[in-house]
Design an enzyme around this catalytic site. Structure first.
Site, PDB file in Angstrom:
ATOM      1  N   HIS A 200      13.912   4.353  12.406  1.00 38.34           N
ATOM      2  CA  HIS A 200      13.638   4.520  10.969  1.00 38.34           C
ATOM      3  C   HIS A 200      14.359   5.782  10.462  1.00 38.34           C
ATOM      4  CE1 HIS A 200      11.315   5.115   7.276  1.00 38.34           C
ATOM      5  NE2 HIS A 200      10.849   3.886   7.418  1.00 38.34           N
TER       6      HIS A 200
ATOM      7  N   ARG B 172       3.349   7.895   9.143  1.00 34.27           N
ATOM      8  CA  ARG B 172       3.216   9.347   8.984  1.00 34.27           C
ATOM      9  C   ARG B 172       2.242   9.939  10.000  1.00 34.27           C
ATOM     10  NH1 ARG B 172       5.720   9.068   3.989  1.00 34.27           N
ATOM     11  NH2 ARG B 172       6.292  11.047   3.044  1.00 34.27           N
TER      12      ARG B 172
ATOM     13  N   HIS C 279       7.232   4.429  12.584  1.00 34.80           N
ATOM     14  CA  HIS C 279       7.512   5.211  11.377  1.00 34.80           C
ATOM     15  C   HIS C 279       6.286   5.821  10.710  1.00 34.80           C
ATOM     16  CE1 HIS C 279       6.191   1.517   9.382  1.00 34.80           C
ATOM     17  NE2 HIS C 279       5.970   2.249   8.321  1.00 34.80           N
TER      18      HIS C 279
ATOM     19  N   GLU D 265      -1.192  -8.934  -1.294  1.00 35.25           N
ATOM     20  CA  GLU D 265      -1.670  -8.397  -0.011  1.00 35.25           C
ATOM     21  C   GLU D 265      -2.850  -7.449  -0.247  1.00 35.25           C
ATOM     22  OE1 GLU D 265       0.372  -5.676   3.020  1.00 35.25           O
ATOM     23  OE2 GLU D 265       1.171  -7.617   3.578  1.00 35.25           O
TER      24      GLU D 265
ATOM     25  N   ASP E 273       0.802  -1.222   0.000  1.00 30.38           N
ATOM     26  CA  ASP E 273       0.000   0.000   0.000  1.00 30.38           C
ATOM     27  C   ASP E 273       0.837   1.275   0.000  1.00 30.38           C
ATOM     28  OD1 ASP E 273       1.075  -0.091   2.527  1.00 30.38           O
ATOM     29  OD2 ASP E 273      -0.763  -0.775   3.486  1.00 30.38           O
TER      30      ASP E 273
ATOM     31  N   GLU F  13      -1.755   5.121   3.357  1.00 31.07           N
ATOM     32  CA  GLU F  13      -1.818   3.733   2.887  1.00 31.07           C
ATOM     33  C   GLU F  13      -3.247   3.246   2.635  1.00 31.07           C
ATOM     34  OE1 GLU F  13       0.006   4.817   5.460  1.00 31.07           O
ATOM     35  OE2 GLU F  13       2.083   4.416   4.870  1.00 31.07           O
TER      36      GLU F  13
HETATM   37  C1  UD1 Z   1       7.141   4.348   3.518  1.00 37.50           C
HETATM   38  C2  UD1 Z   1       5.705   4.075   3.064  1.00 37.50           C
HETATM   39  C3  UD1 Z   1       4.950   3.353   4.164  1.00 37.50           C
HETATM   40  C4  UD1 Z   1       5.687   2.094   4.612  1.00 37.50           C
HETATM   41  C5  UD1 Z   1       7.119   2.462   4.989  1.00 37.50           C
HETATM   42  C6  UD1 Z   1       7.914   1.215   5.307  1.00 37.50           C
HETATM   43  C7  UD1 Z   1       4.581   5.709   1.603  1.00 37.50           C
HETATM   44  C8  UD1 Z   1       3.928   7.025   1.517  1.00 37.50           C
HETATM   45  N1  UD1 Z   1       5.047   5.351   2.826  1.00 37.50           N
HETATM   46  O1  UD1 Z   1       7.098   5.237   4.626  1.00 37.50           O
HETATM   47  O2  UD1 Z   1       3.664   2.970   3.690  1.00 37.50           O
HETATM   48  O3  UD1 Z   1       5.032   1.539   5.724  1.00 37.50           O
HETATM   49  O4  UD1 Z   1       7.747   3.126   3.885  1.00 37.50           O
HETATM   50  O5  UD1 Z   1       9.083   1.531   5.994  1.00 37.50           O
HETATM   51  O6  UD1 Z   1       4.681   5.014   0.622  1.00 37.50           O
HETATM   52  N2  UD1 Z   1      14.747   7.337   4.127  1.00 37.50           N
HETATM   53  C9  UD1 Z   1      16.098   7.171   4.004  1.00 37.50           C
HETATM   54  N3  UD1 Z   1      16.571   5.949   3.591  1.00 37.50           N
HETATM   55  C10 UD1 Z   1      15.758   4.916   3.294  1.00 37.50           C
HETATM   56  C11 UD1 Z   1      14.378   5.091   3.454  1.00 37.50           C
HETATM   57  C12 UD1 Z   1      13.870   6.308   3.857  1.00 37.50           C
HETATM   58  O7  UD1 Z   1      16.871   8.084   4.244  1.00 37.50           O
HETATM   59  O8  UD1 Z   1      16.245   3.839   2.918  1.00 37.50           O
HETATM   60  C13 UD1 Z   1      14.217   8.671   4.559  1.00 37.50           C
HETATM   61  C14 UD1 Z   1      14.282   9.689   3.408  1.00 37.50           C
HETATM   62  O9  UD1 Z   1      14.579  10.956   3.954  1.00 37.50           O
HETATM   63  C15 UD1 Z   1      12.832   9.687   2.895  1.00 37.50           C
HETATM   64  C16 UD1 Z   1      12.076   9.482   4.198  1.00 37.50           C
HETATM   65  O10 UD1 Z   1      12.856   8.546   4.947  1.00 37.50           O
HETATM   66  O11 UD1 Z   1      12.475  10.876   2.228  1.00 37.50           O
HETATM   67  C17 UD1 Z   1      10.659   9.004   4.062  1.00 37.50           C
HETATM   68  O12 UD1 Z   1      10.561   7.887   3.184  1.00 37.50           O
HETATM   69  P1  UD1 Z   1       9.101   7.521   2.577  1.00 37.50           P
HETATM   70  O13 UD1 Z   1       9.244   6.301   1.730  1.00 37.50           O
HETATM   71  O14 UD1 Z   1       8.494   8.705   1.913  1.00 37.50           O
HETATM   72  O15 UD1 Z   1       8.205   7.277   3.841  1.00 37.50           O
HETATM   73  P2  UD1 Z   1       8.324   6.197   4.969  1.00 37.50           P
HETATM   74  O16 UD1 Z   1       7.936   6.859   6.239  1.00 37.50           O
HETATM   75  O17 UD1 Z   1       9.610   5.504   4.879  1.00 37.50           O
HETATM   76  N1  UDP Z   2      12.407  -4.703   9.703  1.00 39.37           N
HETATM   77  C1  UDP Z   2      13.775  -4.893   9.498  1.00 39.37           C
HETATM   78  N2  UDP Z   2      14.665  -4.163  10.249  1.00 39.37           N
HETATM   79  C2  UDP Z   2      14.258  -3.249  11.174  1.00 39.37           C
HETATM   80  C3  UDP Z   2      12.867  -3.040  11.350  1.00 39.37           C
HETATM   81  C4  UDP Z   2      11.977  -3.789  10.601  1.00 39.37           C
HETATM   82  O1  UDP Z   2      14.177  -5.711   8.670  1.00 39.37           O
HETATM   83  O2  UDP Z   2      15.109  -2.624  11.817  1.00 39.37           O
HETATM   84  C5  UDP Z   2      11.455  -5.495   8.880  1.00 39.37           C
HETATM   85  C6  UDP Z   2      10.396  -6.242   9.665  1.00 39.37           C
HETATM   86  O3  UDP Z   2      10.847  -7.548   9.994  1.00 39.37           O
HETATM   87  C7  UDP Z   2       9.228  -6.273   8.680  1.00 39.37           C
HETATM   88  C8  UDP Z   2       9.402  -5.016   7.875  1.00 39.37           C
HETATM   89  O4  UDP Z   2      10.735  -4.565   8.099  1.00 39.37           O
HETATM   90  O5  UDP Z   2       9.326  -7.378   7.806  1.00 39.37           O
HETATM   91  C9  UDP Z   2       8.400  -3.972   8.293  1.00 39.37           C
HETATM   92  O6  UDP Z   2       8.715  -2.775   7.666  1.00 39.37           O
HETATM   93  P1  UDP Z   2       8.115  -1.400   8.140  1.00 39.37           P
HETATM   94  O7  UDP Z   2       7.701  -1.493   9.557  1.00 39.37           O
HETATM   95  O8  UDP Z   2       9.105  -0.366   7.761  1.00 39.37           O
HETATM   96  O9  UDP Z   2       6.858  -1.223   7.172  1.00 39.37           O
HETATM   97  P2  UDP Z   2       5.330  -1.689   7.220  1.00 39.37           P
HETATM   98  O10 UDP Z   2       5.272  -3.162   7.356  1.00 39.37           O
HETATM   99  O11 UDP Z   2       4.678  -0.951   8.353  1.00 39.37           O
HETATM  100  O12 UDP Z   2       4.793  -1.199   5.914  1.00 39.37           O
END
Ligand code: UD1
Ligand code: UDP
Length: 379
Positions: free
Chosen positions: A242, A211, A209, A123, A101, A137
């Site tokens: 995160h 939003r 993490h 999913e 999502d 999401e």
């Molecule tokens: C995103 C997804 C969320 C999912 C989550 C899993 C959207 C809108 N959000 O949220 O549904 O649950 O991923 O973790 O699709 N960043 C880094 N390195 C990384 C990843 C992220 O630096 O490898 C930082 C960057 O500054 C980036 C920010 O995190 O801009 C936010 O990343 P983003 O994918 O927009 O949102 P998440 O909160 O990670």
């Molecule tokens: N996870 C990981 N390392 C971490 C935290 C989470 O590998 O430090 C894995 C966790 O086992 C799960 C997935 O990341 O499989 C969940 O990701 P996240 O919580 O970022 O996203 P969501 O499932 O809420 O979309």
């Protein structure tokens, strides 16, 4: 079958949970004789995904490099749609698959629709029925359901949600969740935790993490962790933070420096599974962790008001606690009283699947493509 007659299935992956949950599907496609599997990595997440691909031995074929620090939803959506549309047009797929999502998945479904490419949603059917939670999401997955050709629902409840929205019954398949396939693969390996922990303390694992938890809710969650640290001298708290810039500074300000709170970089998937297994209790707003904790029978306090994984709540593993410190501390206290040494809860089978979701999905995609002659034959 020669590569010319094989059918092209493109898997789109953007973030850490997608990489984890798509890896079993990509591996099953690559092991098949009929599919030419191509992986488009949008890199919505950059550093969080690289170790997951490495863990599962997945090499992306295309990297769209969309991530920007602190990306807004609008910027991210623009970049994703434009680049996925171009990339999918070049790949000319017979079928496109994506999971979950995130904004990557929404853009993949929309781009596939624009190119008239069949799209399979892995999913499918998870709902809170509240567009503001989780944000964005819930809106993403509702929209994706109405753009998809096939829906791979993990549970019967997810299928019911889709039927209520008028999705055609024949297009929905209950497969289980591919996250459980990934968990089974990880559980077979022995990954070191990578963080130094006191073996005499009970472990509480924390992740945040979402939003909708950023800002004041995150501060309240941190205050709760601080209070738990003060109340229970025999616990150690491990918090892989995160990388979203809205998270780290707040966490460091409120719980940084506490002697039994370990703030660490995100753990590799294998290490995170080890940490879950060692935990007495998990506090998290994650979606995937609710499923994993249920499969591992580890109690999880869900730092959210609503969950689309009601199965975890109903089977007694998960409890919704929102971000109210009094509730979080009270529930922690109750669960630490129950879970003496981190032993798993005794309960029935995991409702999220048996670890064979990926092979079911790949067979269903193959069957759906059978009536279509491959491009090489058509040409
Ligand atoms: C995103 C997804 C969320 C999912 C989550 C899993 C959207 C809108 N959000 O949220 O549904 O649950 O991923 O973790 O699709 N960043 C880094 N390195 C990384 C990843 C992220 O630096 O490898 C930082 C960057 O500054 C980036 C920010 O995190 O801009 C936010 O990343 P983003 O994918 O927009 O949102 P998440 O909160 O990670
Ligand atoms: N996870 C990981 N390392 C971490 C935290 C989470 O590998 O430090 C894995 C966790 O086992 C799960 C997935 O990341 O499989 C969940 O990701 P996240 O919580 O970022 O996203 P969501 O499932 O809420 O979309």
């Amino acid at each position: 079958m020669s590569s010319q007659t094989r059918q092209t299935v493109v898997c789109v992956v953007g973030t850490r949970p997608e990489a984890i949950k798509m890896a079993p599907v990509i591996r099953a496609l690559r092991a098949s004789s009929w599919a030419r599997c191509r992986v488009i990595f949008t890199a919505q997440h950059r550093d969080l995904v690289a170790p997951v691909f490495e863990f599962f031995g997945v090499q992306p074929d295309v990297d769209l490099d969309v991530m920007r620090p602190g990306q807004s939803l609008a910027d991210l959506s623009n970049r994703l749609l434009a680049s996925l549309h171009d990339s999918l047009r070049r790949e000319d797929p017979d079928f496109v698959l994506a999971q979950g999502d995130t904004t990557t998945v929404l853009a993949a479904a929309l781009a596939s629709y624009m190119l008239s490419a069949p799209f399979g949603h892995i999913e499918a059917g998870l709902r809170t029925h509240r567009l503001d939670s989780p944000f964005p999401e819930e809106a993403n997955r509702v929209a994706v359901s109405h753009l998809s050709t096939l829906h791979f629902a993990p549970t019967t409840a997810a299928r019911e949600n889709l039927l209520h929205e008028g999705i055609e019954r024949a297009s929905i398949h209950i497969t289980g969740n591919t996250g459980i396939d990934a968990l089974h693969l990880a559980a077979r390996r022995d990954s070191p935790l990578g963080a130094k922990l006191d073996p005499d303390k009970r472990l509480i694992l924390v992740t945040v993490h979402r939003r909708e938890n950023q800002g004041e809710p995150l501060r309240r969650i941190c205050e709760s962790v601080r209070a738990i640290h003060e109340s229970f001298e025999d616990v150690e708290i491990l918090w892989p933070v995160h990388p979203n810039p809205a998270i780290g500074p707040v966490v460091a300000e409120i719980v940084g420096g506490l002697p039994r709170v370990r703030l660490v970089e995100p753990l590799s998937y294998g290490s995170f599974v080890t940490a879950m297994k060692r935990s007495a209790l998990i506090l998290s707003d994650s979606g995937g962790i609710q499923e994993e904790a249920t499969a591992l029978r580890k109690p999880v306090l869900v730092l959210r008001q609503v969950s689309e994984r009601d199965e975890a709540v109903r089977c007694g593993v998960a409890r919704l606690v929102g971000h109210d410190p009094a509730t979080i501390v009270a529930e922690t206290s109750r669960l630490l009283g129950d879970a003496v040494d981190g032993r798993p809860l005794a309960q029935a089978e995991s409702p999220f699947g048996d670890g064979r979701a990926a092979s079911r999905i790949v067979s269903i995609v193959k069957k759906s493509l059978n009536p279509v002659r491959s491009k090489a034959v058509r040409a």
